[in-house]
Design an enzyme around this catalytic site. Structure first.
Site, short mmCIF file in Angstrom:
data_model
loop_
_atom_site.label_atom_id
_atom_site.label_comp_id
_atom_site.label_asym_id
_atom_site.label_seq_id
_atom_site.Cartn_x
_atom_site.Cartn_y
_atom_site.Cartn_z
CB THR A 75 -0.78 -0.13 1.29
OG1 THR A 75 -0.40 -0.31 2.67
CG2 THR A 75 -2.10 -0.76 1.21
CG HIS A 83 -55.24 -16.06 -21.80
ND1 HIS A 83 -56.68 -16.51 -21.87
CD2 HIS A 83 -56.05 -15.91 -23.64
CE1 HIS A 83 -57.46 -16.00 -22.05
NE2 HIS A 83 -57.53 -16.27 -22.87
CG ASN A 109 -41.68 -9.77 -34.92
OD1 ASN A 109 -41.32 -11.19 -34.54
ND2 ASN A 109 -41.04 -8.76 -34.28
#
Length: 450
Positions: free
Chosen positions: A79, A359, A382
């Site tokens: 560190t 549904h 699609n």
């Protein structure tokens, strides 16, 4: 002025992962992003992230954030060595440096604000965050006088039996007067068995150094392995759910519910068991969500019921009933007071107010007007194998059961589509359209097989 430095150079070998430890997700954000986020509460003038192992990957992950400076630590030598790399980057900086760990993601803004305030009020050279743990095994101990001035930090392996009775530990969060720290950083040496430069050694060169206890020691929990990551997630979830319940949200069976801290809820929302709310989801008052539902990056209007359903990247307006077993995705927009029932999937479609899709339907790349009734088994075809195409259905139109709408297609207003039809051409307003083989009955057919 305040600068924030985040230690993010380590590999994290105990994670057993090719991903740098600080990039592992905790909920909707990586560990290091959470640390950066909490540091914003201090309004720092400089934000520096010290990188090493797979540093480019860390850069790429954080590139969407503003004003981040990256500092490279080519060798991970501790560190203290990491903070030494800041010297050329903060050469002209005058102010305080807050040092945070990229793998300590549970700090609260109030904790950092308090640490900085005490540091500045007392004119300290350094102030460190400490905690009194019921079981401090594995942590270095911090020894202070009666005024909380630090006299010594001792790593546990170097502690005597008497020193181990001290339960005050170092949380690894520091605030420094940068000018004083920069003056002594070159004096650090790797005088230990690991050959590393410890930031804690600066205590021997700075004065005064003060310790500030964190109220909740869980805030300084570090993440070193997957088990600790899971434990941190539990802590974060408890915080989030406690805060929402205090704000007027009912959570039935909180242990089975997860709510990311990016979610926004209103009072009088009810969250049923086995429900998961993620991302930038917003849910308005009066909703009942679940059981068994997942909502991600979606906006839900008031008084909506969602049962056993998945909603992602979509919008549901007020008064709708979704599910059970519905799937809304890809920018689906559901108008007010609609019903989307069981086994319905809607993708990248806009549904007008008071429309029923009760549904067994798929609607993709479609635009529906108001008060449309979509019969059971209706689908929009699609995709032609190369491109997606649009389907438009006018207000008041009704499709019979088992209808196929082959896009590109436009159905006018108040159209009736006969059950079992495959529609390939546009239909004008107020028409009945039938596209199916005429029924034939061949009597005594079975006799030939007897």
């Amino acid at each position: 002025m305040v600068a924030v430095a985040i230690l993010a150079a380590g590999k994290g070998t105990r994670m057993k992962s090719s991903l740098p430890k600080v990039l592992h997700p905790l909920g909707s954000r990586s560990l290091v992003e959470r640390v950066l986020n909490v540091s914003e509460s201090l309004h720092p003038q400089r934000k520096l992230v010290i990188i090493g192992y797979q540093g480019q990957q860390v850069r790429n992950t954080l590139q969407h954030l503003d004003d981040i400076e990256f500092v490279e630590q080519k060798e991970q030598l501790g560190t203290g060595h990491a903070i030494q790399q800041l010297i050329p980057h903060l050469e002209d900086f005058q102010g305080d440096l807050l040092v945070l760990n990229g793998d300590v993601p549970l700090l609260r803004p109030e904790t950092l604000q308090n640490l900085l305030q005490i540091h500045q009020d007392h004119g300290n050279a350094a102030t460190l965050l400490t905690a009194n743990l019921p079981n401090p095994k594995g942590y270095g101990r911090v020894f202070c006088d009666g005024n909380n001035l630090v006299k010594q930090i001792v790593e546990e392996r170097d502690c005597t039996d008497a020193q181990r009775q001290n339960h005050r530990i170092n949380g690894g969060i520091y605030c420094f007067n940068w000018s004083k720290l920069a003056a002594i950083l070159p004096n650090l040496t790797p005088n230990n068995d690991q050959g590393e430069y410890y930031l804690t050694d600066v205590v021997n060169f700075l004065d005064p150094v003060m310790a500030v206890d964190v109220e909740d020691f869980l805030e300084i929990t570090g993440i070193n392995d997957r088990k600790q990551l899971a434990a941190a997630y539990d802590i974060l979830q408890t915080r989030v759910k406690d805060d929402w319940m205090a704000a007027g949200v009912t959570i039935i069976d909180p242990d089975s519910v997860t709510i990311e801290d990016t979610v926004t809820l209103s009072a009088d929302v009810i969250i049923e068991p086995q429900t998961h709310l993620r991302g930038e989801t917003i849910i308005a008052s009066g909703c009942r969500i679940g059981p068994g539902s997942l909502i991600e990056n979606s906006r839900i209007g008031s008084d909506v019921t969602v049962l056993f359903s998945v909603i992602s990247d979509s919008q549901v307006d007020s008064g709708c009933r979704i599910g059970p077993y519905a799937h809304l995705r890809g920018e689906a927009k559901i108008g007010a007071n609609c019903r989307v029932g069981n086994f319905v999937e809607i993708k990248k479609s806009s549904i007008g107010n008071k429309t029923n899709i009760a549904h067994l339907s798929y609607l993709g790349d479609a635009t529906l007007g108001e008060k449309v009734n979509v019969g059971a088994g209706t689908i929009t075809a699609n995709y032609d194998g190369v491109k997606k195409h649009q389907t438009m259905i006018g207000s008041g139109t009704k499709t019979g059961a088992n209808s196929v709408l082959v896009a590109p297609l436009k159905l006018g207003k108040n159209v009736t589509v006969a059950a079992g039809s495959t529609i390939t051409k546009n239909v004008p307003d107020n028409a009945l359209v039938i596209a199916r083989e005429s029924q034939r009955v061949i009597e005594n057919w079975a006799d030939q097989f007897q």
